[in-house]
Scaffold this motif. Structure first.
Motif, PDB file in Angstrom:
ATOM      1  N   GLY A  14       0.849  -1.181   0.000  1.00  0.00           N
ATOM      2  CA  GLY A  14       0.000   0.000   0.000  1.00  0.00           C
ATOM      3  C   GLY A  14       0.883   1.228   0.000  1.00  0.00           C
ATOM      4  O   GLY A  14       2.017   1.194  -0.484  1.00  0.00           O
ATOM      5  N   LEU A  15       0.378   2.307   0.579  1.00  0.00           N
ATOM      6  CA  LEU A  15       1.110   3.571   0.607  1.00  0.00           C
ATOM      7  C   LEU A  15       1.830   3.731   1.936  1.00  0.00           C
ATOM      8  O   LEU A  15       1.222   3.641   3.005  1.00  0.00           O
ATOM      9  CB  LEU A  15       0.149   4.742   0.398  1.00  0.00           C
ATOM     10  N   LEU A  16       3.139   3.984   1.874  1.00  0.00           N
ATOM     11  CA  LEU A  16       3.943   4.241   3.061  1.00  0.00           C
ATOM     12  C   LEU A  16       4.291   5.720   3.085  1.00  0.00           C
ATOM     13  O   LEU A  16       4.765   6.274   2.085  1.00  0.00           O
ATOM     14  CB  LEU A  16       5.225   3.398   3.048  1.00  0.00           C
ATOM     15  N   LEU A  17       4.074   6.344   4.228  1.00  0.00           N
ATOM     16  CA  LEU A  17       4.284   7.778   4.382  1.00  0.00           C
ATOM     17  C   LEU A  17       5.530   8.039   5.210  1.00  0.00           C
ATOM     18  O   LEU A  17       5.666   7.524   6.323  1.00  0.00           O
ATOM     19  CB  LEU A  17       3.065   8.401   5.061  1.00  0.00           C
ATOM     20  N   ASP A  18       6.435   8.849   4.665  1.00  0.00           N
ATOM     21  CA  ASP A  18       7.658   9.249   5.370  1.00  0.00           C
ATOM     22  C   ASP A  18       7.585  10.746   5.621  1.00  0.00           C
ATOM     23  O   ASP A  18       7.760  11.548   4.709  1.00  0.00           O
ATOM     24  CB  ASP A  18       8.888   8.897   4.524  1.00  0.00           C
ATOM     25  N   VAL A  19       7.316  11.124   6.865  1.00  0.00           N
ATOM     26  CA  VAL A  19       7.189  12.537   7.241  1.00  0.00           C
ATOM     27  C   VAL A  19       8.481  12.970   7.918  1.00  0.00           C
ATOM     28  O   VAL A  19       8.839  12.462   8.979  1.00  0.00           O
ATOM     29  CB  VAL A  19       5.994  12.756   8.198  1.00  0.00           C
ATOM     30  N   GLY A  20       9.177  13.921   7.304  1.00  0.00           N
ATOM     31  CA  GLY A  20      10.512  14.295   7.742  1.00  0.00           C
ATOM     32  C   GLY A  20      11.517  13.359   7.100  1.00  0.00           C
ATOM     33  O   GLY A  20      12.317  12.702   7.777  1.00  0.00           O
ATOM     34  N   ALA A  21      11.486  13.285   5.771  1.00  0.00           N
ATOM     35  CA  ALA A  21      12.258  12.274   5.034  1.00  0.00           C
ATOM     36  C   ALA A  21      13.752  12.545   5.043  1.00  0.00           C
ATOM     37  O   ALA A  21      14.553  11.624   4.890  1.00  0.00           O
ATOM     38  CB  ALA A  21      11.755  12.192   3.589  1.00  0.00           C
ATOM     39  N   HIS A  22      14.154  13.805   5.166  1.00  0.00           N
ATOM     40  CA  HIS A  22      15.551  14.205   5.179  1.00  0.00           C
ATOM     41  C   HIS A  22      16.276  13.607   3.979  1.00  0.00           C
ATOM     42  O   HIS A  22      15.880  13.831   2.847  1.00  0.00           O
ATOM     43  CB  HIS A  22      16.215  13.840   6.511  1.00  0.00           C
ATOM     44  N   ASP A  23      17.322  12.796   4.182  1.00  0.00           N
ATOM     45  CA  ASP A  23      18.108  12.269   3.069  1.00  0.00           C
ATOM     46  C   ASP A  23      17.563  10.966   2.497  1.00  0.00           C
ATOM     47  O   ASP A  23      18.162  10.396   1.589  1.00  0.00           O
ATOM     48  CB  ASP A  23      19.561  12.031   3.498  1.00  0.00           C
ATOM     49  N   LEU A  33      10.403  -2.133  -0.875  1.00  0.00           N
ATOM     50  CA  LEU A  33       9.478  -3.169  -0.442  1.00  0.00           C
ATOM     51  C   LEU A  33       8.546  -3.547  -1.593  1.00  0.00           C
ATOM     52  O   LEU A  33       8.055  -2.673  -2.309  1.00  0.00           O
ATOM     53  CB  LEU A  33       8.666  -2.686   0.760  1.00  0.00           C
ATOM     54  N   PRO A  34       8.277  -4.829  -1.794  1.00  0.00           N
ATOM     55  CA  PRO A  34       7.454  -5.251  -2.941  1.00  0.00           C
ATOM     56  C   PRO A  34       6.024  -4.726  -2.855  1.00  0.00           C
ATOM     57  O   PRO A  34       5.382  -4.826  -1.810  1.00  0.00           O
ATOM     58  CB  PRO A  34       7.486  -6.782  -2.856  1.00  0.00           C
ATOM     59  N   GLY A  35       5.575  -4.134  -3.929  1.00  0.00           N
ATOM     60  CA  GLY A  35       4.209  -3.633  -3.977  1.00  0.00           C
ATOM     61  C   GLY A  35       3.985  -2.319  -3.265  1.00  0.00           C
ATOM     62  O   GLY A  35       2.839  -1.894  -3.083  1.00  0.00           O
ATOM     63  N   SER A  36       5.059  -1.661  -2.851  1.00  0.00           N
ATOM     64  CA  SER A  36       4.905  -0.419  -2.093  1.00  0.00           C
ATOM     65  C   SER A  36       4.698   0.776  -3.007  1.00  0.00           C
ATOM     66  O   SER A  36       5.093   0.778  -4.174  1.00  0.00           O
ATOM     67  CB  SER A  36       6.134  -0.167  -1.221  1.00  0.00           C
ATOM     68  N   ARG A  37       4.071   1.793  -2.444  1.00  0.00           N
ATOM     69  CA  ARG A  37       4.073   3.142  -2.976  1.00  0.00           C
ATOM     70  C   ARG A  37       4.500   4.036  -1.825  1.00  0.00           C
ATOM     71  O   ARG A  37       4.130   3.787  -0.676  1.00  0.00           O
ATOM     72  CB  ARG A  37       2.699   3.562  -3.493  1.00  0.00           C
ATOM     73  N   VAL A  38       5.288   5.059  -2.104  1.00  0.00           N
ATOM     74  CA  VAL A  38       5.865   5.879  -1.042  1.00  0.00           C
ATOM     75  C   VAL A  38       5.547   7.347  -1.297  1.00  0.00           C
ATOM     76  O   VAL A  38       5.681   7.836  -2.431  1.00  0.00           O
ATOM     77  CB  VAL A  38       7.387   5.684  -0.945  1.00  0.00           C
ATOM     78  N   LEU A  39       5.139   8.019  -0.239  1.00  0.00           N
ATOM     79  CA  LEU A  39       4.933   9.462  -0.263  1.00  0.00           C
ATOM     80  C   LEU A  39       5.824  10.057   0.816  1.00  0.00           C
ATOM     81  O   LEU A  39       5.678   9.738   2.002  1.00  0.00           O
ATOM     82  CB  LEU A  39       3.466   9.797   0.014  1.00  0.00           C
ATOM     83  N   ALA A  40       6.771  10.910   0.415  1.00  0.00           N
ATOM     84  CA  ALA A  40       7.757  11.453   1.342  1.00  0.00           C
ATOM     85  C   ALA A  40       7.652  12.971   1.400  1.00  0.00           C
ATOM     86  O   ALA A  40       7.624  13.634   0.354  1.00  0.00           O
ATOM     87  CB  ALA A  40       9.162  11.044   0.930  1.00  0.00           C
ATOM     88  N   VAL A  62       7.216   6.406  -6.251  1.00  0.00           N
ATOM     89  CA  VAL A  62       7.642   7.292  -5.163  1.00  0.00           C
ATOM     90  C   VAL A  62       7.268   8.723  -5.522  1.00  0.00           C
ATOM     91  O   VAL A  62       7.555   9.200  -6.626  1.00  0.00           O
ATOM     92  CB  VAL A  62       9.155   7.198  -4.915  1.00  0.00           C
ATOM     93  N   THR A  63       6.640   9.411  -4.567  1.00  0.00           N
ATOM     94  CA  THR A  63       6.283  10.822  -4.736  1.00  0.00           C
ATOM     95  C   THR A  63       6.963  11.627  -3.644  1.00  0.00           C
ATOM     96  O   THR A  63       6.843  11.306  -2.457  1.00  0.00           O
ATOM     97  CB  THR A  63       4.757  11.027  -4.648  1.00  0.00           C
ATOM     98  N   SER A 122      -6.490   6.664   0.499  1.00  0.00           N
ATOM     99  CA  SER A 122      -7.389   5.547   0.787  1.00  0.00           C
ATOM    100  C   SER A 122      -6.662   4.256   1.145  1.00  0.00           C
ATOM    101  O   SER A 122      -7.297   3.312   1.623  1.00  0.00           O
ATOM    102  CB  SER A 122      -8.298   5.280  -0.423  1.00  0.00           C
ATOM    103  N   ASP A 123      -5.350   4.184   0.893  1.00  0.00           N
ATOM    104  CA  ASP A 123      -4.640   2.922   1.118  1.00  0.00           C
ATOM    105  C   ASP A 123      -3.358   3.119   1.912  1.00  0.00           C
ATOM    106  O   ASP A 123      -2.381   2.404   1.712  1.00  0.00           O
ATOM    107  CB  ASP A 123      -4.344   2.238  -0.213  1.00  0.00           C
ATOM    108  N   LEU A 124      -3.356   4.046   2.856  1.00  0.00           N
ATOM    109  CA  LEU A 124      -2.186   4.287   3.695  1.00  0.00           C
ATOM    110  C   LEU A 124      -2.023   3.137   4.679  1.00  0.00           C
ATOM    111  O   LEU A 124      -2.934   2.830   5.449  1.00  0.00           O
ATOM    112  CB  LEU A 124      -2.353   5.607   4.446  1.00  0.00           C
TER     113      LEU A 124
END
Length: 239
Positions: A14-23, A33-40, A62-63, A122-124
């Motif tokens: 699903g969607l993985l959220l990285d808040v404060g992604a830095h580097d 990760l297989p099947g992941s989508r990432v929002l940073a 990745v966004t 919808s898929d976080l």
């Protein structure tokens, strides 16, 4: 188990959220990760530039957003302490400034703030949150999303960044039906067992560099309805 290991052990596509992604210390392994989508999200311009470079060319799943998350949309000041001419980027915060500390200068950046709820996700499935004192506002702006999607969360919460945060943030998530945990000696302990008065204290002054044994600052939150099953999936402590 470290913070990244927590997300890997409980990984759901699903969607993985990285808040404060830095580097990109979490963004890059999340993206693998297989099947992941990432929002940073990373609001600091210099860190965002390095994040972009680390992912170049940015894969389609990745966004990256050069913005901060909070509880209301708008513009806000991001403060970065500077000690002996060196910007301490890991302390960059929209929740506080540093000019009151002797020997500390400041960089200030105007950054865009969004609420997570405004994105209509919808898929976080996973949230890693490191906002240097702004965790409460980020979560307030994500109330509807957390209620709808029920992701697992790792949240860095430090009293040195915001007094009372180790009470306020877990209490807010408790109200949304989340069970909080922390780790010591490899064992998972409920938030109710956290003795805040006996925790090692860290200086709020970025010019004071301390090595603190057993400093607890990462907390984990599981949807109450799945907490028992999720904890059973965790690997046993070493030894």
């Amino acid at each position: 188990m470290d913070e990244l290991g927590f997300h890997r052990a409980l990984y759901r596509p699903g969607l993985l959220l990285d808040v404060g992604a830095h580097d990109g210390a979490f963004t890059l392994p999340f993206a693998a990760l297989p099947g992941s989508r990432v929002l940073a999200f990373e609001p600091l311009p210099s860190a965002y530039a390095r994040l972009e470079a680390a992912l170049a060319p940015c894969p389609p799943h990745v966004t990256l957003r050069r913005a901060a998350l909070g509880d209301a949309p708008g513009e806000i000041t991001l403060s970065v302490p500077v000690v002996k001419g060196v910007a301490q980027e890991q302390w960059a915060s929209i929740a506080k400034g540093y000019a009151q500390h002797e020997g500390v200068e400041e960089q200030r950046h105007s950054v865009t703030v969004l609420t997570l709820d405004s994105l209509g996700l919808s898929d976080l499935t996973h949230v890693k949150l490191d906002a240097e004192g702004a965790e409460y506002e980020v979560l307030r702006g994500a109330r509807e999303t957390l209620t709808r999607c029920r992701p697992v969360l790792s949240v860095e919460i430090e009293e040195r960044h915001r007094a009372g945060s180790t009470h306020a943030v877990p209490a807010f998530l408790d109200g949304l039906g989340y069970e909080g945990f922390w780790q010591q000696g490899g064992e998972w302990r409920p938030m109710a067992s956290l003795d805040r008065h006996r925790l090692p204290k860290a200086s709020p002054n970025p010019s004071v560099f301390e090595h603190i044994e057993d400093y607890i600052f990462v907390f984990y939150f599981l949807p109450r309805e799945h907490a028992v099953a999720m904890l059973a999936r965790m690997p046993p402590p070493p030894g």
